[in-house]
Design a protein around this motif. Structure first.
Motif, short mmCIF file in Angstrom:
data_model
loop_
_atom_site.label_atom_id
_atom_site.label_comp_id
_atom_site.label_asym_id
_atom_site.label_seq_id
_atom_site.Cartn_x
_atom_site.Cartn_y
_atom_site.Cartn_z
N SER A 77 19.15 -6.41 -73.42
CA SER A 77 20.57 -6.61 -73.16
C SER A 77 21.13 -7.71 -74.05
O SER A 77 20.41 -8.62 -74.49
CB SER A 77 20.78 -6.98 -71.69
N LEU A 101 25.59 -11.71 -73.46
CA LEU A 101 26.68 -11.63 -72.48
C LEU A 101 26.24 -10.83 -71.25
O LEU A 101 26.47 -11.23 -70.10
CB LEU A 101 27.91 -10.98 -73.13
N ASP A 102 25.58 -9.67 -71.48
CA ASP A 102 25.13 -8.84 -70.36
C ASP A 102 24.01 -9.52 -69.57
O ASP A 102 23.91 -9.37 -68.35
CB ASP A 102 24.68 -7.46 -70.84
N THR A 103 23.15 -10.27 -70.27
CA THR A 103 22.11 -11.04 -69.57
C THR A 103 22.76 -12.07 -68.66
O THR A 103 22.39 -12.21 -67.48
CB THR A 103 21.17 -11.73 -70.58
N ALA A 104 23.75 -12.78 -69.20
CA ALA A 104 24.46 -13.80 -68.40
C ALA A 104 25.16 -13.16 -67.21
O ALA A 104 25.13 -13.69 -66.09
CB ALA A 104 25.46 -14.55 -69.27
N ARG A 105 25.78 -12.00 -67.45
CA ARG A 105 26.48 -11.30 -66.37
C ARG A 105 25.50 -10.85 -65.28
O ARG A 105 25.80 -10.94 -64.08
CB ARG A 105 27.22 -10.08 -66.96
N THR A 106 24.31 -10.41 -65.70
CA THR A 106 23.31 -9.95 -64.73
C THR A 106 22.83 -11.12 -63.87
O THR A 106 22.69 -11.00 -62.65
CB THR A 106 22.12 -9.30 -65.46
N ALA A 158 24.53 -13.89 -63.33
CA ALA A 158 25.65 -14.43 -62.56
C ALA A 158 26.05 -13.55 -61.38
O ALA A 158 26.49 -14.06 -60.34
CB ALA A 158 26.85 -14.63 -63.48
N THR A 159 25.91 -12.23 -61.53
CA THR A 159 26.43 -11.34 -60.48
C THR A 159 25.34 -10.60 -59.68
O THR A 159 25.62 -10.11 -58.58
CB THR A 159 27.37 -10.28 -61.08
N THR A 198 30.16 -6.18 -56.60
CA THR A 198 30.18 -6.67 -57.99
C THR A 198 28.82 -6.45 -58.65
O THR A 198 28.74 -6.03 -59.82
CB THR A 198 30.54 -8.17 -58.01
N THR A 246 27.78 -4.19 -61.98
CA THR A 246 27.01 -4.70 -63.14
C THR A 246 25.83 -3.79 -63.44
O THR A 246 25.56 -3.46 -64.61
CB THR A 246 26.51 -6.14 -62.86
N HIS A 278 26.88 -0.69 -65.15
CA HIS A 278 27.18 -0.99 -66.55
C HIS A 278 25.89 -1.04 -67.38
O HIS A 278 25.83 -0.47 -68.48
CB HIS A 278 27.92 -2.33 -66.63
#
Length: 396
Positions: free
Chosen positions: A6, A9-14, A16-17, A46, A50, A53
């Motif tokens: 990933s 950004l997607d790692t951070a989103r994973t 975080a959410t 949420t 994620t 996505h």
């Protein structure tokens, strides 16, 4: 074919959410304040978005997160979930580093963090002892449910605190015998140890508290009271803390089942599908493994985020509905409220028998308003206050 890694950004989103909110809620024991906030924010919704996505962008391979010094792969495909669970504990070990660090706070000898021949022996013991026919489950549940029903009729509502008090009386009687019925101190000590376990590596071990808990527990086990699991032969001392831990989750599932008007075994299973009490299933590879043409290294941590697989609107037409009929036939292989494969919960039948008996005993005398579809993705059991009306059948 290259590995699906990933983006940053997607790692951070994973994190975080999906991962951090799950940790914040409390993996070993739930934190009331965080659960209330999670319900308000519907944080599981949420997290599921994620995961959708990640699947749409990187799947169907496991998605590797961009983390320094650790190989972490999140599964996005149901058949991969099925494979991971079927091929446990070898090459996918249940005893991950994180799990060991957490569970050593209160159950260092539990089957879940055991390996090799020791695990096999402990697993066999768990499967033999945790049978509903070993205990008069219905009689014990009816006793306590009758008392709870009287309390609810006098106050006009069922709260989590009242339910939990009755539930723990049931659990202590089933596991340790009638003498343990009112021993709140025992389960309070365990709760404190489990609160420490939420922090895994980060919390020092409280040896004095653990020794006090274990001493008290062993006194009941030495009595081996007839009609309880303690009367079963075998070295139960190291396994019982996990049974009590698992029964906590079963109580949460049962209370939520009441909130959706569920009945019977399928009702308990549906509550556990809709709001899994094991939101993350972890496995760690003992050797390199091949996934969809890609090799993942030894010691990769595999993550199954169960709310996604249980509530994926793209795959499941009943994702956000109460659908007890799905349990009567073949179903999606990633719907695993009790895990699956050789690591499936050995107490599954006992938990289902206890939860469904409590559900039916209360529902025989009391009616509660039902949550309607679409059901919330996050449901804070601590905050449930259900107005109750008598159904007309008298409490015996």
């Amino acid at each position: 074919m290259g590995m699906a890694i990933s983006s940053r950004l997607d790692t951070a989103r994973t994190f975080a959410t999906v991962l951090l909110p799950t940790l914040a809620k409390g993996v070993i024991v739930r934190r009331p304040g965080v659960m209330a906030l999670s319900e308000k924010l519907q944080s599981d919704g949420t997290a599921i978005d994620t995961m959708r996505h990640l699947r749409d962008r990187y799947g169907p391979e496991p998605v590797r997160l961009r983390v320094t010094g650790r190989s972490i792969a999140i599964l996005v495909d149901p058949t991969d979930v099925s494979r991971l669970l079927a091929e446990s504990p070898e090459p996918f070990a249940l005893a991950t580093k994180e799990k060991k660090a957490a569970l050593k706070h209160f159950q260092p000898h539990g089957v879940l963090i055991s390996e090799g021949m020791i695990r096999e022996k402990r697993r066999e013991l768990n499967e033999r002892v945790l049978r509903p026919e070993n205990v008069p489950v219905d009689a014990i549940v009816r006793d306590e449910a009758d008392l709870l029903t009287r309390h609810v009729m006098s106050t006009g509502e069922l709260t989590w605190d009242a339910f939990a008090q009755a539930w723990w009386r049931v659990v202590r009687r089933i596991v340790l015998g009638d003498r343990a019925r009112d021993d709140d101190q025992l389960t309070d000590d365990l709760k404190e140890l489990r609160e420490n376990a939420n922090w895994a590596f980060l919390h020092p071990r409280q040896r004095d508290l653990r020794e006090r808990f274990q001493r008290r527990l062993d006194e009941y086990l030495d009595r081996a009271e007839e009609g309880s699991l303690a009367a079963q032969p075998g070295d139960l001392s190291g396994q019982v803390p996990h049974w009590l831990f698992a029964f906590d989750a079963a109580g949460i599932v049962t209370m939520r089942a009441l909130a959706i008007g569920a009945r019977g075994t399928n009702g308990i299973l549906e509550s556990a599908r809709l709001w899994p009490t094991t939101p993350v299933i972890l496995r760690e590879s003992t050797k390199p493994t091949r996934w969809h043409g890609t090799w993942l290294p030894k010691n990769t941590e595999f993550v199954v985020f169960t709310p996604f697989f249980h509530r994926d609107p793209d795959r499941l037409p009943y994702a956000d509905e109460y659908a007890p009929e799905i349990w009567d036939g073949p179903r999606d292989p990633a719907i695993v409220p009790f895990s699956g494969g050789p690591g499936v919960c050995p107490g599954r039948d006992l938990v289902l028998a206890t939860g469904s008996a409590m559900l039916d005993a209360l529902s025989d005398h009391l009616a509660f308003p039902k949550l309607s579809a679409p059901l919330p993705r996050t449901l804070n059991h601590f905050g449930l206050r259900m107005h109750a009306t008598p159904t007309g059948t008298r409490v015996s």
